[in-house]
Design a protein around this motif. Sequence first.
Motif, mmCIF file in Angstrom:
data_model
loop_
_atom_site.group_PDB
_atom_site.id
_atom_site.type_symbol
_atom_site.label_atom_id
_atom_site.label_comp_id
_atom_site.label_asym_id
_atom_site.label_seq_id
_atom_site.Cartn_x
_atom_site.Cartn_y
_atom_site.Cartn_z
ATOM 1 N N PRO A 273 0.807 -1.236 0.000
ATOM 2 C CA PRO A 273 0.000 0.000 0.000
ATOM 3 C C PRO A 273 0.830 1.270 0.000
ATOM 4 O O PRO A 273 0.445 2.273 -0.611
ATOM 5 N N GLU A 274 1.997 1.240 0.703
ATOM 6 C CA GLU A 274 2.794 2.467 0.789
ATOM 7 C C GLU A 274 3.410 2.869 -0.550
ATOM 8 O O GLU A 274 3.873 3.998 -0.724
ATOM 9 N N PHE A 275 3.418 1.938 -1.513
ATOM 10 C CA PHE A 275 3.991 2.254 -2.826
ATOM 11 C C PHE A 275 2.949 2.293 -3.943
ATOM 12 O O PHE A 275 3.204 2.848 -5.007
ATOM 13 N N SER A 276 1.800 1.702 -3.712
ATOM 14 C CA SER A 276 0.804 1.592 -4.786
ATOM 15 C C SER A 276 0.338 2.953 -5.283
ATOM 16 O O SER A 276 -0.038 3.103 -6.446
ATOM 17 N N GLY A 277 0.357 3.963 -4.407
ATOM 18 C CA GLY A 277 -0.052 5.293 -4.836
ATOM 19 C C GLY A 277 1.031 6.053 -5.568
ATOM 20 O O GLY A 277 0.756 7.020 -6.281
ATOM 21 N N LEU A 278 2.287 5.602 -5.419
ATOM 22 C CA LEU A 278 3.398 6.292 -6.058
ATOM 23 C C LEU A 278 3.598 5.868 -7.507
ATOM 24 O O LEU A 278 4.162 6.600 -8.310
ATOM 25 N N TYR A 279 3.175 4.658 -7.833
ATOM 26 C CA TYR A 279 3.411 4.097 -9.163
ATOM 27 C C TYR A 279 2.088 3.635 -9.758
ATOM 28 O O TYR A 279 1.203 3.162 -9.045
ATOM 29 N N LYS A 280 1.961 3.767 -11.067
ATOM 30 C CA LYS A 280 0.745 3.356 -11.758
ATOM 31 C C LYS A 280 1.066 2.324 -12.826
ATOM 32 O O LYS A 280 2.131 2.341 -13.429
ATOM 33 N N LYS A 281 0.118 1.431 -13.061
ATOM 34 C CA LYS A 281 0.278 0.385 -14.075
ATOM 35 C C LYS A 281 -0.710 0.641 -15.205
ATOM 36 O O LYS A 281 -1.915 0.719 -14.976
ATOM 37 N N ASN A 282 -0.190 0.797 -16.416
ATOM 38 C CA ASN A 282 -1.063 0.900 -17.578
ATOM 39 C C ASN A 282 -1.359 -0.504 -18.072
ATOM 40 O O ASN A 282 -0.449 -1.318 -18.248
#
Length: 817
Positions: A273-282
């Motif tokens: 969770p602490e990283f999911s908002g920093l990176y996005k997956k297309n």
Amino acid sequence: MKLTSKKIIAFLYLVYFSPCLLSGVLIDAHQEKNKIKQSDDASQHHVICSYTQQPSSQEQRDELNQKVHKATYKIKQYCKNNFNQPLDTNETYQHRQDSVFIINIHYDHGSWTLYKPSFICYEDFVTQAEKIYKEYGLDVICEKEVPIKILAMPSGFDGEYLTLKDFETYKKQTDEEIQKKIESLKKESSEKNDVTAEIAQLKKIKDMNDYFFWHLQIPTTGLLASEQYDALGIEYRPVAWNFLLWDLAPKKGKGAQVAIIDTGTSAFDIKEPEFSGLYKKNVNITSSCDLQSYGYNLVSENGLDPIRQIAINFGHYCDHKKFDIDALMQKLPIWIKNYIKNEDKSQIEQYFIKHTKKSSLDESGTKLNKRGERFLEDLLHGKYGIAPKGSKSFFTVINLDKPYSQNALLETLPAPKIIGNKDTFAAGHGTFTQGIINAQHYNSQGIVGIAPDAHVTMIKAFHDSGTTNKTTLNAALERAITLKSSIVSMSLKITDTISETQDATLKKLIDSIDYVVAASGNDGDDPALKNKEAYPAKFESVAFDVGAFKYDDGNYSICSFTQKELNIGPKFLAPGYDLFSSTLTPGQTSDSMYAFMSGTSVAVPVVTGFLALALAEFQHDFTREEILKVIYKFSIKLHKNWDQDVILGTIDMRSSLLCLHALKALQTKLTKKKSALHYSYAENFDNLVQAIYTINYYPTQWYEKKSGYSFVQDFAHYNKAAQAEIKNSEKNQTGLCRPVKNKSAHVNLNSVVTCMVDTIISVLTTKSAEKTSMKNIPQDLSDSLSTILSTQNINIFDQASAPCITRINAGLAPKKK
């Protein structure tokens, strides 16, 4: 404090004449445009060092490389002992002290980059560094680093960004449906019901619809059926245009190895969770990297490659006759991951015992002595070790969701961040370029690239702000070479001028890669640069230097921002205006976002995608020179105004691929041991290419004569005239190599290839007196082919000027490995 005019003049005078202050002034790779703030770039602290004369043997090179580490340590001690400055705070590289260290080293090329402490004047540092290197028998020249900014142009359509849902909704709406909605809204309009904004948005969607599938506007691509160009009919178009692109490249790029050097790619869904908002997956983008080997983020440690930094640390303590930094960097990620997760240091320790100096081993030579144990401890737990004591490890093990379903080191992933970034569009540049090359449909949704099955490795060599430097780009090129990438896609420009010493490593790296695709530069609107092609595109060995053109209602004009230089380049143009692809966007909350972009950097992946298709099909059948000759030959100019600005034109993708299919069949026939034909395939390769070229474009000749416009030199006017003529009953009556459809209604490729091959074989085997009786071959074509096939030392680029032919031949020349 109030600044008087005298104080301002005094300050400017000091800056102008003080070498120490000048050492902190950045040299912008884009000259006056796109300036990079000093606080945002580390290049002002970089000093690039090179041998004035390269070692004559590998043994000498190993000896000198060992001395580099020793001398650099002495430089560090000199700075520490002679300047009364605190070393702990380094605002540029927060994990390092403000003291000398090696940022990057190219052992095979005799160059390395040092970090210069902030408290030392550049000139003083260089003078002392060169002096100390001299004491160790090293003749070294030092030069300033040059910062670079990614070639990103503002997004098109007023910066319109679309979610996946928006895109899927918009693309299904026809122009007629949108127009009906507009008319309906106009009727509902009143003072109380202002529909101006809604109508404007619908008009914008209508315009965008023309560019969602940008290749439908470009005749030379053929990725999808185009009503506009299919309407030309078989009598007006080349033989190859009866196929779609993937009919001629059914592998869709599978087997081609591509490396992209860019800002990273939105290809990773991180579970934590602490990283999911920093990176996005297309959803349309997936990484082909082996995530357990190497590192693909060369700037994750505040601009440093953490894997390389650990490897350089090993280099201080290892015997350079045994030490291979690339081999170590391949293994380090999984070793580091195992150590952080399981405290398993066995692989690291075994490597160090095998590669360290004798002075670090006991008498048996199989175990470390106390000195060696101290060095290993420093590598593991020292201030710049894998897991420093007393502070948190720099490396983080994360878990990736599908399609990877594995854990990896976060710092090695080529992933741009989305939050806290001032220039999200620059961060999404790599995602955009990869989308054009090999995006894949997700449940039939989103976009698809030109070569969706190509093996694409993203090497993140730019900060999320879009900035980097030559040192990092050289490291990225080295990584691409190590990964055995045949194609390296560079949507960037490094500089407009070149330094023979500082850029010697860059040139060597570029010269050693089979297929470099590079942007000619985006500063064509700058009067000082519009007639000057940028590097690395300008290097002679670059196979594809690419500028941009736009559809422009069928005029195919060259984009004004394209840098071009008479008789130099670019050799190619590709679509580069308002192309649509995946990206990152400001304030992005959805995983998959899309936008329009323009630039020579956008044109580059179009060429890269096509090249991946060609190599996937034919890399084992032809040499590099043979493949390039075909692509170079089958490039056409869409407008007569291209003559002065581009050497070859834009690649006729389908015609190039059809030619390679026909050559492969001819190779089989002409090299058979029992063949009655005494015609050397190898010696007459150029003749065969010219013969296939003549057959392919033969159907257009009748209308070229009638209209006065050349299909391959002025397609824009040819096409407009043909479209106006399309209802005319007059047609070209030849049935030569007309495609035959099979039972599934697909055009039969084999039948067309067989026709082409049989036509050429017929001309080769028929005696001169019998040529008029050859079946189904028009007399004028027969005569042309006969001349072509019998000409010695044929020049297939005879229409180009002598300087242009020199440039073409340089691109075709064998690579220096």
